[in-house]
Design a protein around this motif. Structure first.
Motif, mmCIF file in Angstrom:
data_model
loop_
_atom_site.group_PDB
_atom_site.id
_atom_site.type_symbol
_atom_site.label_atom_id
_atom_site.label_comp_id
_atom_site.label_asym_id
_atom_site.label_seq_id
_atom_site.Cartn_x
_atom_site.Cartn_y
_atom_site.Cartn_z
ATOM 1 N N SER A 180 -1.178 2.205 42.676
ATOM 2 C CA SER A 180 -0.633 2.546 43.881
ATOM 3 C C SER A 180 0.117 3.886 43.684
ATOM 4 O O SER A 180 0.423 4.270 42.593
ATOM 5 N N LEU A 181 -0.055 4.675 44.975
ATOM 6 C CA LEU A 181 0.627 5.958 44.973
ATOM 7 C C LEU A 181 1.779 5.817 46.276
ATOM 8 O O LEU A 181 1.428 5.214 47.259
ATOM 9 N N LYS A 182 2.882 6.483 45.931
ATOM 10 C CA LYS A 182 3.685 7.000 47.003
ATOM 11 C C LYS A 182 4.214 8.326 46.764
ATOM 12 O O LYS A 182 4.198 8.616 45.234
ATOM 13 N N ALA A 183 5.132 8.759 47.490
ATOM 14 C CA ALA A 183 5.624 10.218 47.269
ATOM 15 C C ALA A 183 7.066 10.309 48.117
ATOM 16 O O ALA A 183 7.196 9.819 49.144
ATOM 17 N N PHE A 184 7.777 11.086 47.217
ATOM 18 C CA PHE A 184 8.923 11.471 47.939
ATOM 19 C C PHE A 184 9.036 13.110 48.156
ATOM 20 O O PHE A 184 8.355 13.995 47.636
ATOM 21 N N MET A 185 9.721 13.400 49.307
ATOM 22 C CA MET A 185 9.582 14.856 49.734
ATOM 23 C C MET A 185 10.924 15.329 50.101
ATOM 24 O O MET A 185 11.414 14.664 51.217
ATOM 25 N N ARG A 206 4.280 6.273 52.835
ATOM 26 C CA ARG A 206 3.780 4.923 52.785
ATOM 27 C C ARG A 206 3.132 4.582 51.513
ATOM 28 O O ARG A 206 2.942 5.691 50.723
ATOM 29 N N LEU A 207 3.065 3.455 51.115
ATOM 30 C CA LEU A 207 2.330 3.040 49.627
ATOM 31 C C LEU A 207 0.877 2.907 49.903
ATOM 32 O O LEU A 207 0.339 2.308 50.640
ATOM 33 N N PHE A 208 -0.010 3.633 49.117
ATOM 34 C CA PHE A 208 -1.261 3.456 49.288
ATOM 35 C C PHE A 208 -1.763 2.696 47.816
ATOM 36 O O PHE A 208 -1.524 3.203 46.610
ATOM 37 N N THR A 209 -2.493 1.596 48.041
ATOM 38 C CA THR A 209 -3.018 1.091 46.792
ATOM 39 C C THR A 209 -4.541 0.881 46.914
ATOM 40 O O THR A 209 -5.024 0.764 47.920
ATOM 41 N N PHE A 210 -5.136 1.250 45.743
ATOM 42 C CA PHE A 210 -6.525 1.422 45.922
ATOM 43 C C PHE A 210 -7.214 1.009 44.341
ATOM 44 O O PHE A 210 -6.538 1.067 43.313
ATOM 45 N N THR A 211 -8.508 0.851 44.588
ATOM 46 C CA THR A 211 -9.221 0.922 43.285
ATOM 47 C C THR A 211 -9.545 2.388 42.737
ATOM 48 O O THR A 211 -10.220 3.105 43.568
ATOM 49 N N ILE A 212 -9.708 2.690 41.341
ATOM 50 C CA ILE A 212 -9.934 4.022 40.905
ATOM 51 C C ILE A 212 -11.248 4.168 40.731
ATOM 52 O O ILE A 212 -12.011 3.225 40.137
ATOM 53 N N ALA A 241 -2.401 10.526 50.711
ATOM 54 C CA ALA A 241 -3.937 10.273 50.990
ATOM 55 C C ALA A 241 -4.989 10.886 50.289
ATOM 56 O O ALA A 241 -5.921 10.563 49.674
ATOM 57 N N SER A 242 -4.632 12.154 50.327
ATOM 58 C CA SER A 242 -5.498 13.191 49.608
ATOM 59 C C SER A 242 -5.711 12.815 48.098
ATOM 60 O O SER A 242 -6.931 12.970 47.613
ATOM 61 N N SER A 243 -4.312 12.575 47.454
ATOM 62 C CA SER A 243 -4.506 12.177 46.174
ATOM 63 C C SER A 243 -5.324 10.984 45.932
ATOM 64 O O SER A 243 -6.163 10.691 44.946
ATOM 65 N N ALA A 244 -5.176 9.784 46.672
ATOM 66 C CA ALA A 244 -5.778 8.610 46.785
ATOM 67 C C ALA A 244 -7.075 8.805 47.009
ATOM 68 O O ALA A 244 -8.052 8.152 46.286
ATOM 69 N N GLY A 267 -5.991 14.144 40.597
ATOM 70 C CA GLY A 267 -5.390 13.274 41.591
ATOM 71 C C GLY A 267 -4.085 13.985 41.815
ATOM 72 O O GLY A 267 -3.556 14.063 43.087
ATOM 73 N N GLY A 268 -3.403 14.627 40.905
ATOM 74 C CA GLY A 268 -2.418 15.523 40.977
ATOM 75 C C GLY A 268 -2.638 16.775 41.851
ATOM 76 O O GLY A 268 -1.805 17.086 42.700
#
Length: 205
Positions: free
Chosen positions: A148-153, A163-169, A202-205, A175-176
């Protein structure tokens, strides 16, 4: 990383006219991987930062530490030199934020402090008022195939949480960089703060 003795690592960039190279561009993005490759690459990054600042360009920087290329202290010492030139900072490491610039024995603001998504940003901006935005993404590994990925700004005095993005790699490589490019694209197109952050994750996911 198989970059030792590469043409890029050994090239003498002092013969490059950086002012002409950057002419006509609005935004310069640099990575902490580049200065880790060689002394000439480190000099190139600092020279680019100075020229871009003189031209009034927006500058983003991603510390992007790689232990195979240099030590943590080497990365911190160099990347901290970049901070006075940066508008958009990706991540909060590897940089020094000394409690006392004249007495480093008093330690770093970030060492031993929980990674609260606003405390460190406030400390950064107090020390480097040129910073307009600080963004970082956080990865949660549920298994080898699901993350899962999320971010702070931090932007305009406010801290935003995506929001939290959960995905299959499929592939973790890049990704960074995808997060950085998504953030830059959204900022250049004047998205709202929450849309900037969600688009970057979303771009990273």
């Amino acid at each position: 990383y198989d970059r030792k003795h590469s043409a890029f690592a050994e090239y003498d960039f002092r013969q490059v006219d950086l002012s002409a190279l950057l002419e006509g561009f609005d935004w310069l993005h640099l990575s902490g991987i580049t200065p880790a490759l060689s002394p000439s690459c480190a000099r190139l990054v600092l020279d680019c930062l100075k020229v871009a600042r003189d031209k009034g360009m927006t500058i983003s920087f991603d510390g992007n530490f790689r232990s195979a290329l240099w030590s943590w202290e080497e990365a911190r010492a160099f990347c901290t030199q970049c901070l006075p030139y940066v508008d958009v900072l990706l991540g909060i490491e590897p940089y020094h934020l000394w409690r006392d610039e004249n007495d480093h024995s008093k330690g770093d603001w970030k060492d031993g402090v929980p990674l609260h998504p606003s405390y460190e940003e406030q400390a950064f901006v107090a020390r480097y008022p040129n910073l307009k935005c600080i963004a970082r993404h956080v990865r949660y590994a549920h298994s080898g195939s699901e993350n899962s990925l999320k971010a702070f700004m931090w932007l305009d005095g406010h801290t935003f949480e995506s929001r939290l993005f959960t995905f299959t790699i499929l592939d973790r490589v890049g990704g960074g960089d995808a997060f950085a490019s998504g953030l830059i694209y959204a900022m250049m197109h004047h998205y709202s703060p929450m849309d900037i952050l969600n688009f970057a994750v979303a771009s990273s996911a």
